[in-house]
Design an enzyme around this catalytic site. Structure first.
Site, PDB file in Angstrom:
ATOM      1  N   ASP A 112       6.875 -23.194  59.151  1.00  0.00           N
ATOM      2  CA  ASP A 112       7.021 -21.997  58.327  1.00  0.00           C
ATOM      3  C   ASP A 112       5.716 -21.656  57.609  1.00  0.00           C
ATOM      4  O   ASP A 112       4.844 -22.510  57.426  1.00  0.00           O
ATOM      5  CB  ASP A 112       8.138 -22.215  57.299  1.00  0.00           C
ATOM      6  CG  ASP A 112       8.869 -20.926  56.944  1.00  0.00           C
ATOM      7  OD1 ASP A 112       8.339 -19.839  57.236  1.00  0.00           O
ATOM      8  OD2 ASP A 112       9.963 -21.014  56.370  1.00  0.00           O
ATOM      9  N   ASP A 136      14.046 -13.176  58.558  1.00  0.00           N
ATOM     10  CA  ASP A 136      14.950 -13.770  57.578  1.00  0.00           C
ATOM     11  C   ASP A 136      16.216 -12.935  57.413  1.00  0.00           C
ATOM     12  O   ASP A 136      17.226 -13.421  56.896  1.00  0.00           O
ATOM     13  CB  ASP A 136      14.254 -13.894  56.216  1.00  0.00           C
ATOM     14  CG  ASP A 136      13.391 -15.136  56.115  1.00  0.00           C
ATOM     15  OD1 ASP A 136      13.463 -15.998  57.017  1.00  0.00           O
ATOM     16  OD2 ASP A 136      12.634 -15.252  55.134  1.00  0.00           O
TER      17      ASP A 136
END
Length: 726
Positions: free
Chosen positions: A477, A547
């Site tokens: 990430d 997301d």
């Protein structure tokens, strides 16, 4: 043969299955662009350059007022020599001069695809690629330029990049170094780009190319969710299935610029590469600078064929791991179920439920390492938290494996929390300017990846985990962009090299780790799609698409992503309803149907679901497994004969014997007309059987007449059809 060379007329004719690209060396050894488009057998200059005297367009020699760099189509133009358009490159010499003039020297043709040192790059298979390298030199300062053209015949792709080499005795600064330029003698284009923001990535934007400059860029030292490193030029009226379109995608994860300029003589100049904003690279004598690669493709069968060209190319010639040919597992991710409230007991309960439903890989997301109880703590200290895993992480991983699941884990290696042992020990490892306060993003700082000591720390801390636990999957990430770009290890004269050096450092880390653990499936993430680009795809064969997991939002996000990226590169999860990002309540069936447009996963608290919901998930997983190979390796066709309230797409295998069609309608409409769905890509001669009803249809009937869509009084309605050849 993909490269034909007419030595007498100095013409280079590059060919793929369906396109031709032509370069010619003109007077004054100018490297000119002559043609790019639908394939021609031979190029005889039917569309010849017609030289004429143009006012305010200077000439390099007194004896010819018709030859001007300002009016000619070029492959790699400079500035200051009479061409007033935007240049592909710009230099700065020690005396302050900013003009360089490359002149053609010679060429070479090599079998295969040369690698690019330190950069992700495409590759050939079975020596099925030829590469043309054109060499040019500035005789004044001895700066040399090599233009690379690699021809991937079967996928209708040509890749381009440039190499600068300083053969002089003095240093030279590169102020601009685009990866490619192309001058189209055609003003009639529409321009397609992909824009967005966090949780709303890669929306399609069409605009008419008008006189002047239109551009998209990133200055965030990441390719960004806000603009993608992609641009396409299409003839007016181009659709999914008809019209000519040229697509260009940059294999790079940092600052980029893609721009189109329509000049006063109706030439359309397109260039793409590293953003010259805040960029300056010093070339000492004998030093070289390699630009990132551009993947370009041409289609005369609309946007859909351009997309499939990209898809095939990425799967066969860009993704460097064995996972490009492997089926991807169905994932359960712990984040939305428990966030930081993590314990071995809670995780094992979720894992057992996931296994019972048919899931295959269990991912422990953020919160597994010491002191990580909130966003403000712990990043950089990649040591398992013994209070959460009292018998050790390796023991917990074994328990997951004993359940029959693979195990995955989350990292955010490029960041550091102020409240961490790493930051207390090495505050100088953070990006920031001495004497200035550092900005926060997501309550964290960014590590300076241009430093070799930081690179080695990240490599060592990650491998310490991977070496001591049998990990099958890593989610990598990156949750903030860079501010105060400055490295304490770079001298002041090289600070404008920082952005590119950061990306080179990232690539070094990724190459080292991913090549050391070829059995691990690596997934790229940047708060979702904030760094979804071909450069990351080279190392990590799939990316967390966004997301935002709301299925209705995902319709647009996944549609835009599929313009350049294959379904197998997109991860898409079924999450809870109401959705955590937008609050929408949507049917579980529709959440599943949309998530099956990529690599299926789940991210919700299984312990709180009703038995009927669990049974629905089980059926979704069974259905996906039955069709996984088709979705992940089949051809994707977007269906564009619908209203803005609807989306539809299909997957079809290579021999066109198996088809999976998905339709989603956003809102129910009163007194709605009966809609029909005309399919694409089928074999018109085949007879297809609907696997639910047993009814038979001709491929021609399904494509030309279509399927009737039932009237259903329901918002967020979805329907899936499965067909096989009878």
């Amino acid at each position: 043969m993909t490269i034909k060379i007419n030595e007498e007329e100095k013409i280079f004719h590059l060919s793929t299955n369906n396109s031709s690209y032509v370069i010619q060396i003109l007077k004054h050894n100018l490297i000119a662009h002559m043609y790019y488009g639908r394939k021609v057998r031979n190029y005889h200059s039917s569309k010849a350059l017609l030289y004429t005297d143009r006012g305010f367009s200077p000439n390099p020699t007194l004896d010819d007022s018709t030859f001007s760099y300002d009016t000619l189509p070029q492959e790699y133009p400079t500035n200051g020599n009479g061409d007033y358009r935007i240049p592909a490159y710009q230099t700065l010499e020690n005396n302050g001069a900013r003009v360089t003039q490359f002149e053609y020297i010679d060429y070479e043709v090599v079998d295969g695809k040369p690698s690019l040192e330190g950069l992700p790059h495409s590759f050939s298979n079975n020596n099925d690629v030829e590469t043309l390298i054109i060499h040019a030199r500035d005789s004044h300062n001895n700066l040399e330029l090599s233009l690379f053209y690699s021809i991937f015949e079967k996928t209708d792709v040509i890749t381009r990049s440039c190499l600068f080499t300083n053969q002089g005795s003095s240093s030279i600064k590169l102020l601009r170094a685009m990866s490619m330029n192309i001058d189209f003698r055609n003003p009639n284009f529409n321009m397609l780009t992909l824009y967005g923001r966090h949780s709303n990535e890669r929306n399609l934007v069409w605009r008419k190319v008008v006189p002047g400059v239109q551009s998209v860029e990133s200055t965030r030292i990441s390719s960004s969710a806000h603009q993608a490193p992609f641009v396409a030029l299409a003839e007016k009226g181009t659709t999914e299935t008809t019209g000519e379109i040229y697509g260009f995608n940059l294999v790079y994860s940092g600052n980029f610029l893609a721009q189109v300029q329509l000049d006063s003589f109706e030439t359309t100049r397109l260039s793409i590469g590293i953003n010259p904003f805040d960029f300056c690279w010093t070339l000492a004598p004998n030093d070289s600078f390699q630009t990132p690669e551009v993947i370009m493709t041409f289609s005369y069968e609309g946007i859909g064929k351009m997309s499939r060209n990209f898809h095939h190319f990425y799967n066969n010639n860009l993704i460097s791991t064995s996972y490009s040919k492997k089926e991807r597992p169905i994932v359960f991710n712990s984040w939305e179920a428990i966030h930081f409230d993590m314990s071995e007991e809670k995780l094992l309960k979720l894992a057992k439920n996931a296994k019972n439903l048919g899931m295959e890989l269990f991912v422990v997301d953020d919160g597994w390492f010491k002191n990580r109880t909130a966003l403000s703590k712990g990043l950089g200290d990649w040591i398992p938290d013994n209070t959460k895993f009292p018998n050790g992480l390796d023991n917990f991983v074994q328990k997951i494996h004993n359940l029959g699941l693979k195990f995955g884990i989350w990292f955010e290696p490029e960041m550091v929390s102020p409240d961490s042992d790493l930051y207390r020990a090495h505050p100088e490892w953070c990006i920031g300017i001495p004497g200035r306060e550092k900005s926060f993003g997501r309550q964290q700082y960014v590590l300076d990846l241009s430093r070799s000591d930081v690179q080695e720390y990240i490599i060592q801390s990650i491998t310490n985990i991977l070496d001591h636990a049998a990990i099958d999957y890593v989610k990598w990430d990156m949750n903030r962009n860079i501010t105060e770009p400055y490295s304490l290890q770079l001298p002041s004269a090289k600070q404008m090299e920082f952005g590119h050096r950061y990306i080179l450092g990232l690539y070094y880390i990724l190459n080292t780790i991913t090549s050391s653990y070829p059995h691990i499936l690596f997934e790229n993430c940047s708060s979702g799609g904030g760094r979804f680009d071909p450069g990351m795809l080279y190392y990590m064969p799939q990316s967390w698409t966004s997301d935002n997991t709301d299925p209705i939002c995902r319709l647009e996000i996944q549609h835009g992503t599929s313009i350049t990226y294959p379904a197998i590169s997109m991860t898409s999860h079924v999450t809870e309803s109401p959705n955590q990002q937008v609050g929408r309540i949507s049917p579980l069936e529709t959440r599943g149907a949309v998530a099956m447009g990529g690599n299926l996963g789940y991210e919700l608290d299984l312990n709180k679901l009703k038995d009927t919901e669990l049974e629905s998930i089980k059926k979704q997983i069974t259905f996906y497994k039955e069709n996984r190979k088709l979705i992940q390796f089949g051809d994707l066709y977007r269906i564009d004969t619908l209203s803005q309230n609807e989306k539809a797409w299909l997957f079809i295998n290579s021999d066109k014997t198996k088809v999976l069609v998905t339709y989603v309608r956003t809102l129910s409409i009163p007194s709605a007309p009966i809609r029909s769905l005309r399919l694409n890509g089928l074999n018109p001669s085949f007879t297809y059987k609907d696997q639910d009803t047993g009814l038979l249809y001709g491929g021609d009937e399904l494509m030309y007449s279509g399927l009737s869509i039932s009237r259903v009084k329901q918002d967020f309605y979805s329907k899936t059809w499965s067909f096989e050849v009878e």
